[in-house]
Write an enzyme that holds these catalytic residues in place. Sequence first.
Site, short mmCIF file in Angstrom:
data_model
loop_
_atom_site.label_atom_id
_atom_site.label_comp_id
_atom_site.label_asym_id
_atom_site.label_seq_id
_atom_site.Cartn_x
_atom_site.Cartn_y
_atom_site.Cartn_z
N ASN A 99 0.81 -1.23 0.00
CA ASN A 99 0.00 0.00 0.00
C ASN A 99 0.84 1.27 0.00
O ASN A 99 0.47 2.27 -0.62
CB ASN A 99 -1.00 -0.01 1.16
CG ASN A 99 -0.34 -0.11 2.52
OD1 ASN A 99 0.69 -0.77 2.68
ND2 ASN A 99 -0.92 0.54 3.50
N GLY A 172 2.07 -5.55 7.27
CA GLY A 172 1.05 -6.15 6.43
C GLY A 172 -0.19 -6.51 7.21
O GLY A 172 -0.49 -5.91 8.24
N SER A 173 -0.89 -7.52 6.74
CA SER A 173 -2.18 -7.90 7.33
C SER A 173 -1.99 -8.73 8.59
O SER A 173 -0.93 -9.33 8.82
CB SER A 173 -3.00 -8.70 6.32
OG SER A 173 -2.40 -9.96 6.09
N GLU A 194 3.91 -4.83 12.19
CA GLU A 194 3.08 -3.63 11.99
C GLU A 194 1.86 -4.06 11.18
O GLU A 194 1.96 -4.29 9.98
CB GLU A 194 3.89 -2.55 11.26
CG GLU A 194 5.09 -2.04 12.04
CD GLU A 194 4.71 -1.35 13.33
OE1 GLU A 194 3.56 -0.86 13.44
OE2 GLU A 194 5.54 -1.28 14.25
N CYS A 228 -3.29 1.67 6.44
CA CYS A 228 -3.57 0.86 7.64
C CYS A 228 -4.11 1.70 8.79
O CYS A 228 -4.80 1.18 9.67
CB CYS A 228 -2.31 0.11 8.08
SG CYS A 228 -0.91 1.18 8.48
N GLU A 318 -11.21 -5.50 8.39
CA GLU A 318 -10.67 -4.20 7.99
C GLU A 318 -11.02 -3.94 6.53
O GLU A 318 -10.83 -4.80 5.67
CB GLU A 318 -9.16 -4.18 8.18
CG GLU A 318 -8.52 -2.84 7.87
CD GLU A 318 -7.01 -2.83 8.08
OE1 GLU A 318 -6.41 -1.76 7.94
OE2 GLU A 318 -6.44 -3.91 8.40
#
Length: 442
Positions: A99, A172-173, A194, A228, A318
């Site tokens: 992203n 990331g996720s 993160e 995020c 999310e």
Amino acid sequence: MDFKNDINYRKKSLLKLLNSIVIYEDEIIKALYDDFKKPAFESVITETNYVISELKNTIKNIHNWSKPRMILPSLLNFPSTDYIYKEPYGKVLIIAPWNYPFQLALSPLIAAVAAGNQVILKPSELTPNTSRITNKIISETFEENHVKVFEGGIEVAQDLLSQRWDYIFFTGSVGVGKIVAKAAAENLTPVTLELGGKSPCIVDETANLKLAAKRIVWGKFLNAGQTCIAPDYLLVSGKVKSKFIEFLKAEIINAFGENPEQSDDFSRIINFKNWTRLKAMLENQTILAGGETTQGDYYIAPTLLDNPKLDSLVMKEEIFGPILPIISYENETDLDQIISKYEKPLSLYVFTENKSFAMKIIRNISFGGGCINDVLIHFANNRLPFGGVGHSGIGSYHGKRSFDVFSHHKAIVKKANWLDIPIRYAPYKGKLKTFGKLFKWL
């Protein structure tokens, strides 16, 4: 080449990296546009300029951050001098997301290099153009056995995670974060994760509604919502909800025009898989604004949804896209019941002129970080830690903390020889009472 102990070598490497990024900045911006039509302005403020600022700050402070730090000694060790020495972990793996593919690859890399580590960087395969220019910059800047980029997909990531590392840094996720944590646990490798989550944004009846709408529209639809720390959903006081929705609609038009698909300032969704996932979230919803989609361009309009059910798809995970659910609340109990349904979020935002209400929210809800009367901007201050809590992440970084993340803090006590207090040595008979009194005095 002694990047572990030679601070000047690390500094020269970072200076070379800074010069290279400046030279290739236009190519970086073009790559970001080619990957998902990221506007040049957003690419500068959130990618290249951020990385350049991080580099300048690190280069300026690297010698100071690297110095052994003298610590107040314990009287129990008198006479002594105590220090914390910072040493590199060794071999570091950084796995970056798509992203913000340049910023979130380079920012931890800068810190890892500054701290004296060897680094392997795995950029995202979903942004191949940005990964390519990143690889070019890294290969021209660093020796191969110092910093190296591994491009590729899931197989490359899996292969890298199967190796033994001294530290792993992943952005990331939550789902992939669990995989990384499991792989790291096999070798007891420390990690920074993160991640993300459903970050709430609260707007009460005392808020400056017009300004709140402007700031929320900016923060939510920056990078087409693929951020995020973007507001994931709004909780708006029922007393002002209708009025606030009109302000939000007006600000979307102010930012992107009547047809955002024609705007040069609105990004696209990264790929078909994510576009399909987001499109499905719009089904059976009350759409207040937007809702248009174009498959060929992976376009989803800036969209406002009215009071989606909490068990609907858009509220289960999310969102990570330009869809903003607006849920009304009547009292603080409503807020608690809704927010507590989800894991601890990476961010939380509250718009209010009521200081006591803001402080109650900040104190009573656990989250990574956030803002009062704005969104996203806590990320910009490198003196503030950035990171999640619970499922939204492990560890924090930015500024000096980034250097510390990639450094083992080694505690050293240097004991003097001119005095040796005998109480600690055997035989212990008759010493316990004296030792107890000493402890009470300390």
